[in-house]
Structures are given as C-alpha cells and as structure tokens.
Motif scaffolding. Structure first.
Motif, PDB file in Angstrom:
ATOM      1  N   CYS A   1      -7.727   2.280  10.258  1.00 43.94           N
ATOM      2  CA  CYS A   1      -6.577   2.957   9.649  1.00 43.94           C
ATOM      3  C   CYS A   1      -5.427   1.963   9.507  1.00 43.94           C
ATOM      4  N   GLN A   2      -5.044   1.679   8.284  1.00 47.35           N
ATOM      5  CA  GLN A   2      -3.951   0.729   8.101  1.00 47.35           C
ATOM      6  C   GLN A   2      -2.610   1.432   8.275  1.00 47.35           C
ATOM      7  N   LEU A   3      -1.853   1.006   9.273  1.00 46.23           N
ATOM      8  CA  LEU A   3      -0.582   1.643   9.614  1.00 46.23           C
ATOM      9  C   LEU A   3       0.567   0.888   8.966  1.00 46.23           C
TER      10      LEU A   3
ATOM     11  N   LEU B   1      -2.489  -3.059  11.849  1.00 51.60           N
ATOM     12  CA  LEU B   1      -1.049  -3.160  11.614  1.00 51.60           C
ATOM     13  C   LEU B   1      -0.818  -3.885  10.292  1.00 51.60           C
ATOM     14  N   HIS B   2      -0.180  -3.195   9.357  1.00 50.36           N
ATOM     15  CA  HIS B   2       0.168  -3.826   8.078  1.00 50.36           C
ATOM     16  C   HIS B   2       1.426  -4.658   8.315  1.00 50.36           C
ATOM     17  N   ALA B   3       1.229  -5.940   8.467  1.00 48.43           N
ATOM     18  CA  ALA B   3       2.347  -6.849   8.729  1.00 48.43           C
ATOM     19  C   ALA B   3       2.514  -7.817   7.555  1.00 48.43           C
TER      20      ALA B   3
ATOM     21  N   GLU C   1      -6.345   3.050   3.007  1.00 54.47           N
ATOM     22  CA  GLU C   1      -5.086   2.785   2.305  1.00 54.47           C
ATOM     23  C   GLU C   1      -3.945   2.758   3.312  1.00 54.47           C
ATOM     24  N   ALA C   2      -2.832   2.117   2.948  1.00 57.88           N
ATOM     25  CA  ALA C   2      -1.669   2.094   3.827  1.00 57.88           C
ATOM     26  C   ALA C   2      -1.255   3.527   4.134  1.00 57.88           C
ATOM     27  N   THR C   3      -1.078   3.800   5.414  1.00 64.43           N
ATOM     28  CA  THR C   3      -0.833   5.167   5.884  1.00 64.43           C
ATOM     29  C   THR C   3       0.443   5.146   6.720  1.00 64.43           C
TER      30      THR C   3
ATOM     31  N   VAL D   1      -4.848  -6.802  12.429  1.00 68.50           N
ATOM     32  CA  VAL D   1      -3.524  -7.103  11.867  1.00 68.50           C
ATOM     33  C   VAL D   1      -3.737  -7.706  10.480  1.00 68.50           C
ATOM     34  N   ARG D   2      -2.860  -7.356   9.545  1.00 73.26           N
ATOM     35  CA  ARG D   2      -2.882  -8.034   8.247  1.00 73.26           C
ATOM     36  C   ARG D   2      -1.591  -8.823   8.052  1.00 73.26           C
ATOM     37  N   LEU D   3      -1.747 -10.083   7.667  1.00 73.92           N
ATOM     38  CA  LEU D   3      -0.610 -10.949   7.339  1.00 73.92           C
ATOM     39  C   LEU D   3      -0.821 -11.522   5.944  1.00 73.92           C
TER      40      LEU D   3
ATOM     41  N   LEU E   1     -14.221  -3.011   2.544  1.00 67.70           N
ATOM     42  CA  LEU E   1     -13.320  -2.354   1.587  1.00 67.70           C
ATOM     43  C   LEU E   1     -11.888  -2.705   1.970  1.00 67.70           C
ATOM     44  N   ALA E   2     -11.168  -3.395   1.079  1.00 68.41           N
ATOM     45  CA  ALA E   2      -9.767  -3.757   1.353  1.00 68.41           C
ATOM     46  C   ALA E   2      -8.901  -2.495   1.335  1.00 68.41           C
ATOM     47  N   PRO E   3      -7.811  -2.511   2.097  1.00 68.68           N
ATOM     48  CA  PRO E   3      -6.912  -1.353   2.059  1.00 68.68           C
ATOM     49  C   PRO E   3      -6.295  -1.223   0.681  1.00 68.68           C
ATOM     50  N   MET E   4      -6.362  -0.026   0.123  1.00 73.26           N
ATOM     51  CA  MET E   4      -5.777   0.194  -1.212  1.00 73.26           C
ATOM     52  C   MET E   4      -5.103   1.550  -1.318  1.00 73.26           C
ATOM     53  N   THR E   5      -3.811   1.509  -1.570  1.00 74.91           N
ATOM     54  CA  THR E   5      -3.036   2.710  -1.824  1.00 74.91           C
ATOM     55  C   THR E   5      -3.519   3.347  -3.112  1.00 74.91           C
ATOM     56  N   ARG E   6      -3.836   4.619  -3.057  1.00 67.53           N
ATOM     57  CA  ARG E   6      -4.333   5.279  -4.269  1.00 67.53           C
ATOM     58  C   ARG E   6      -3.443   6.462  -4.685  1.00 67.53           C
TER      59      ARG E   6
ATOM     60  N   ALA F   1      -8.911 -11.845   2.088  1.00 67.78           N
ATOM     61  CA  ALA F   1      -8.786 -10.881   0.985  1.00 67.78           C
ATOM     62  C   ALA F   1      -7.974 -11.520  -0.125  1.00 67.78           C
ATOM     63  N   GLY F   2      -8.295 -11.122  -1.347  1.00 66.99           N
ATOM     64  CA  GLY F   2      -7.463 -11.544  -2.470  1.00 66.99           C
ATOM     65  C   GLY F   2      -8.178 -12.458  -3.441  1.00 66.99           C
ATOM     66  N   GLY F   3      -8.566 -11.900  -4.567  1.00 66.28           N
ATOM     67  CA  GLY F   3      -9.126 -12.721  -5.639  1.00 66.28           C
ATOM     68  C   GLY F   3     -10.555 -13.170  -5.422  1.00 66.28           C
ATOM     69  N   PHE F   4     -11.295 -12.514  -4.541  1.00 67.24           N
ATOM     70  CA  PHE F   4     -12.682 -12.936  -4.321  1.00 67.24           C
ATOM     71  C   PHE F   4     -13.617 -12.281  -5.332  1.00 67.24           C
TER      72      PHE F   4
ATOM     73  N   PHE G   1     -12.915  -6.857  -0.314  1.00 66.53           N
ATOM     74  CA  PHE G   1     -12.811  -6.738  -1.769  1.00 66.53           C
ATOM     75  C   PHE G   1     -11.933  -5.543  -2.088  1.00 66.53           C
ATOM     76  N   GLY G   2     -10.956  -5.751  -2.962  1.00 68.43           N
ATOM     77  CA  GLY G   2     -10.107  -4.660  -3.393  1.00 68.43           C
ATOM     78  C   GLY G   2     -10.622  -4.049  -4.680  1.00 68.43           C
ATOM     79  N   ARG G   3     -10.201  -4.638  -5.790  1.00 69.26           N
ATOM     80  CA  ARG G   3     -10.445  -4.004  -7.090  1.00 69.26           C
ATOM     81  C   ARG G   3     -11.926  -3.820  -7.413  1.00 69.26           C
ATOM     82  N   TRP G   4     -12.766  -4.785  -7.010  1.00 67.32           N
ATOM     83  CA  TRP G   4     -14.192  -4.622  -7.343  1.00 67.32           C
ATOM     84  C   TRP G   4     -14.849  -3.532  -6.502  1.00 67.32           C
TER      85      TRP G   4
HETATM   86  C1  LIG Z   1      -4.595  -0.235  -6.224  1.00 72.39           C
HETATM   87  C2  LIG Z   1      -4.299  -1.188  -5.104  1.00 72.39           C
HETATM   88  C3  LIG Z   1      -3.617  -0.744  -3.991  1.00 72.39           C
HETATM   89  C4  LIG Z   1      -3.394  -1.597  -2.909  1.00 72.39           C
HETATM   90  N1  LIG Z   1      -2.814  -1.104  -1.777  1.00 72.39           N
HETATM   91  C5  LIG Z   1      -2.766  -1.850  -0.657  1.00 72.39           C
HETATM   92  C6  LIG Z   1      -2.420  -1.269   0.590  1.00 72.39           C
HETATM   93  O1  LIG Z   1      -2.181  -0.063   0.707  1.00 72.39           O
HETATM   94  N2  LIG Z   1      -2.379  -2.095   1.669  1.00 72.39           N
HETATM   95  C7  LIG Z   1      -2.654  -3.423   1.591  1.00 72.39           C
HETATM   96  O2  LIG Z   1      -2.577  -4.132   2.593  1.00 72.39           O
HETATM   97  N3  LIG Z   1      -3.030  -3.987   0.419  1.00 72.39           N
HETATM   98  C8  LIG Z   1      -3.117  -3.230  -0.692  1.00 72.39           C
HETATM   99  N4  LIG Z   1      -3.584  -3.772  -1.864  1.00 72.39           N
HETATM  100  C9  LIG Z   1      -4.050  -5.167  -1.877  1.00 72.39           C
HETATM  101  C10 LIG Z   1      -5.554  -5.231  -1.611  1.00 72.39           C
HETATM  102  O3  LIG Z   1      -5.839  -4.933  -0.258  1.00 72.39           O
HETATM  103  C11 LIG Z   1      -6.106  -6.631  -1.945  1.00 72.39           C
HETATM  104  O4  LIG Z   1      -5.491  -7.596  -1.150  1.00 72.39           O
HETATM  105  C12 LIG Z   1      -5.876  -6.971  -3.408  1.00 72.39           C
HETATM  106  O5  LIG Z   1      -6.417  -5.961  -4.246  1.00 72.39           O
HETATM  107  C13 LIG Z   1      -6.510  -8.295  -3.784  1.00 72.39           C
HETATM  108  O6  LIG Z   1      -7.893  -8.245  -3.568  1.00 72.39           O
HETATM  109  P1  LIG Z   1      -8.897  -8.156  -4.833  1.00 72.39           P
HETATM  110  O7  LIG Z   1      -8.664  -9.396  -5.641  1.00 72.39           O
HETATM  111  O8  LIG Z   1     -10.269  -8.119  -4.199  1.00 72.39           O
HETATM  112  O9  LIG Z   1      -8.569  -6.925  -5.595  1.00 72.39           O
HETATM  113  C14 LIG Z   1      -3.803  -2.947  -2.973  1.00 72.39           C
HETATM  114  C15 LIG Z   1      -4.449  -3.394  -4.112  1.00 72.39           C
HETATM  115  C16 LIG Z   1      -4.725  -2.531  -5.165  1.00 72.39           C
HETATM  116  C17 LIG Z   1      -5.494  -3.032  -6.363  1.00 72.39           C
END
Ligand SMILES: Cc1cc2nc3c(=O)[nH]c(=O)nc-3n(C[C@H](O)[C@H](O)[C@H](O)COP(=O)(O)O)c2cc1C
Length: 424
Positions: free
Chosen positions: A112-114, A198-200, A59-61, A250-252, A23-28, A335-338, A357-360
């Motif tokens: 925990c994403q910091l 570490l969210h970098a 999610e980013a914390t 770490v995330r870059l 599960l990718a980090p996602m701010t909600r 991560a990103g677009g998979f 995976f983020g959105r899916w």
């Molecule tokens: C709603 C939402 C919130 C996100 N918040 C964060 C976040 O808090 N930290 C982070 O590193 N990336 C964040 N991202 C980026 C995702 O981690 C991911 O890289 C991005 O969704 C692309 O992956 P996907 O194509 O699988 O969705 C967020 C993405 C979405 C859609």
C-alpha cells in the motif's frame, strides 16, 4: 529476446516472488466519490493485474484529509468526478480489504503506497462530507511556507488552480503527522496489505523536507542534510514499528544536475535542492538502518507522462541511479521508462533486483504472462489514465483476447520503444 532474468524468482521481505515484474504505483482517480474508498472496479483492476508470485504496489493512498490533493487537483478528473482513495476511515479499510483478498486469491502480494502530498494539495478537501465537522487538519502544509508555482512547477498535471501558500508544520504538527502515518499503516495491515510503501518521491511532503529549495526550516528538520532526512527516517521508524520488519518499502526519486546542460533532471512540483548528491546519498545510506522490504527508485527519465508511446524517448535514456546500488544493502526496485528488453538488462547487469512497470502494466493486465510467452502488448491510452470510469481501467483485454475487436492497438514486444508498428 529472452527475459529469463526478469522472469526468475526473487525474495522481497518474507515473500518469494516467482518473477520480478512489479506493478508500479499508479493513481487512477476512480475512488468512490462519497467515501474516497476503492470501488468494485478497483477490486477488479488489481485482481486483473495479480499473478501467481507477483508483487503489486497500490496507487498513492492518502493517510489523512490533510494529505489529500484530490479531488480538485486535476481538471479532467474534476470534470469526470474521479477521486483518489484514502486509508484513514473504516469504510476505506473495508474496501481495501476486498482488493487485498482478490489479489491474494490469485497468489500475488500487494503493497500500500502511503502518501501525504504536502503543499501539492488544496484546502477543498475540507468541504468533503466525510471531512466536514471532523476538525481534521487541512492542507496545504509543508516543511516551510514556500509556495508552489502552479504555472511553472505543476508539470503536465493540468493543475489549473492558483497554489495556496502552505503552512509550515510546527514541531507539534510533526508529532501528530507521524501518528497519522502510523494510523494509516495500521489500517493497511488491517486491510491485509503485505507491505506498506512510504511515498517519499515526486515532490510530495517527504521530498519537500529533503529539498532545500522548499525546506527553509531552522529546527532539527531543516538545514543540514541529516536534518532534512530526519522526517523520512522518523516516519520509516514509525512504519516499521507498526508493520514489523521487512514489511515496509520506500520510494525515492533522486534528482541531479545534468553535466551536459547544467539543468536539473527529474524535478516534480518544484522540488529542487542545492545538493542533490549529498541529500539522496544520505537518505539512501540512512535507510540501511531499517529492516526494509525494499527501496524503489524512480529513474529520472520519464518526462511528460502524456507523451504518446510511439514518440516517448524516455526508454532510450541511460539509467542514472547506479551509484545507489552499492549504497543500499537491500532489495532495490527500479521504475521509470523500462521496456522488456531494458528491464532484463538492468537486472542482469545488477542495477536492480526488480523492475516496476507503470504504463505497460496499466495497459496489459497479464504483463508477466505476456513477457513469458512473447505475446504482443496492448498500447496504453493516455487519455484514460485518470478518472474515466471503466474505460482504460478494467477494459484492457488479456492476451487471449488481444486479437478480438478491441479499441486498443497492439504492438510486438520487440517493437516497443522502437516504433509503434501495430500488429495486424
Ligand atoms: C497514470 C499514472 C499514475 C501514476 N501515479 C503514481 C502514484 O500514485 N505514485 C507513484 O509513486 N508514482 C505514480 N506514477 C509513476 C509510476 O509509478 C511510474 O514511475 C511511471 O509511470 C514511469 O514508469 P513507466 O515508464 O513504466 O510508465 C504514475 C504514473 C502513471 C502513468
């Protein structure tokens, strides 16, 4: 389509995962307004996405009030009263513990994403009741007093406020900042997180030090490539010291210049640098000096997250982070677009060890099971990504209920990224 590599076991730090679907980090932006802590819904959201032997990233914390871009950054969130969680108070730790317990109960592990947002922050947090009277340092701060241009650099974040000129962190501030990271990491361990990350990436504070379009410092944190990586390495060293070996990720988000157009790809919040190859090579190679659990790299192909899934071109663009595979000696998460097919391919080809995976995953709480049995996927609803309460948060049905009445369309896995042919 067989996904046998994606669904095979893999080690991350001390944990053996049963599959490689992260599960990718996602701010909600659904944290409690008064405490900036996770709610009962947050507990359910993560529990729904936990699977036996799976890895979730939070999610980013925010590590401190100074780190916090909420709660006024997003226009739509402000109107809905959504908030971003922190991990600097005991109440926040207690609520995160409920999240970690629920995830562990299902046999998964969680990182925990910091985050410190640096100049992507507003001083408004100083008005929040849990900050008023604490003398906490307030945002915005950055590597240098370099302003963010909200009109052109804030992307699709509905950032409708004029940027406030950040204050350049002094050497004393940096000592205190590293301590803030330590404090947050200690809290994450107390809450029961298995890893801290570490969210970098994505134009936030650490990247504001990496990129010379922002970092104009003349001290040991500015100038040369190594100096601009120094904060990254200092913070990682502090996190490893707090959490222990193999418990830090770490995330870059490496950027670069597209040879075809001469334009930057993937810049967030105006974080550009004159030497993208040199700076990210130095950062990635330098991270080998630490006993990291993993390094997550964002593929620079996700443009506007607001793009509807049926026309999203991101998954058809090539992977660009290949050179880091040989530079980094540890576990690499992409991560990103998979989509399922390209995730399988990226692992089979050795690009990455795991795929986030983020959105899916947001829309499919049982994504690993769906990938295993080929069930169709719920289609994500962009309008409820941020701050809309339960809708779009905890109401996505699992695969056993996909065919019951639901407000979400579903799509065959083979059609993901091809068309939005909705399954009847
Ligand atoms: C709603 C939402 C919130 C996100 N918040 C964060 C976040 O808090 N930290 C982070 O590193 N990336 C964040 N991202 C980026 C995702 O981690 C991911 O890289 C991005 O969704 C692309 O992956 P996907 O194509 O699988 O969705 C967020 C993405 C979405 C859609």
């Amino acid at each position: 389509m067989t996904l046998s590599t994606l669904l095979s076991p893999c080690s991350v730090g001390p944990h053996t995962l049963t599959h490689r679907v992260v599960l990718a980090p996602m701010t909600r932006t659904r944290a409690d307004a008064a405490t900036l802590a996770p709610t009962e819904q947050t507990v359910l959201y993560y529990a729904q996405r936990a699977s036996l032997g799976g890895l979730l990233i939070s999610e980013a914390t925010h590590i401190s009030p100074e780190a916090t871009p909420s709660w006024t950054i997003y226009q739509n969130v402000r109107d809905d009263g959504g908030h971003v969680p922190g991990i600097w108070t005991d109440t926040q730790v207690a609520r995160w513990r409920a999240v970690c317990d629920a995830v562990h109960d299902k046999g998964a592990v969680i990182s925990c994403q910091l985050l410190h947002a640096g100049r992507v922050a507003q001083p408004g947090i100083g008005l929040h009741p849990i900050v008023v009277g604490t003398n906490a340092p307030l945002p915005p701060v950055s590597s240098s007093a370099t302003a963010l241009c909200a009109d052109t650099e804030a992307g699709d974040y509905n950032w409708d406020q004029a940027a406030v000129l950040p204050r350049a962190l002094t050497s004393e501030d940096i000592v205190r900042l590293i301590d803030d990271y330590r404090h947050a990491a200690r809290n994450a361990c107390r809450a029961g997180f298995d890893f801290v990350e570490l969210h970098a990436a994505h134009g936030y504070l650490i990247e504001q030090f990496l990129c010379d379009g922002i970092n104009q410092r003349t001290d040991r944190y500015g100038g040369s490539v190594l100096n601009r990586c120094r904060l990254l390495f200092d913070v990682v060293a502090a996190l490893v010291d707090e959490c222990g070996a193999k418990r830090v990720g770490v995330r870059l988000s490496p950027t670069g210049v597209d040879p075809a157009t001469g334009r930057y790809y993937q810049t967030y919040f105006g974080a550009t640098t004159s030497d993208p190859e040199a700076i990210y090579d130095c950062a990635v190679a330098g991270l080998n000096d630490f006993p990291l659990a993993y390094l997550m790299l964002t593929e620079p192909r996700v443009g506007a997250l607001s793009v509807a899934p049926e026309v999203d071109p991101s998954n058809r663009q090539p992977l660009r982070n290949g050179r880091f595979r040989s530079l980094f000696k540890g576990c690499l998460i992409g991560a990103g677009g998979f989509i399922p097919k390209t995730a399988e391919q990226a692992i089979a080809d050795g690009y990455y060890d795991l795929i986030a995976f983020g959105r899916w995953f947001l829309a499919n709480p049982d994504l690993p099971d769906r990938l295993r049995d080929g069930s169709p996927l719920n289609v994500y609803d962009r309008a409820t990504f941020y701050g809309c309460g339960a809708a779009g948060y905890i109401d996505y049905p699992d695969r056993h209920h996909t065919r019951l009445p639901s407000r979400y369309a579903v799509i065959d896995q083979a059609q993901v990224g091809v068309s939005l042919r909705v399954v009847d």
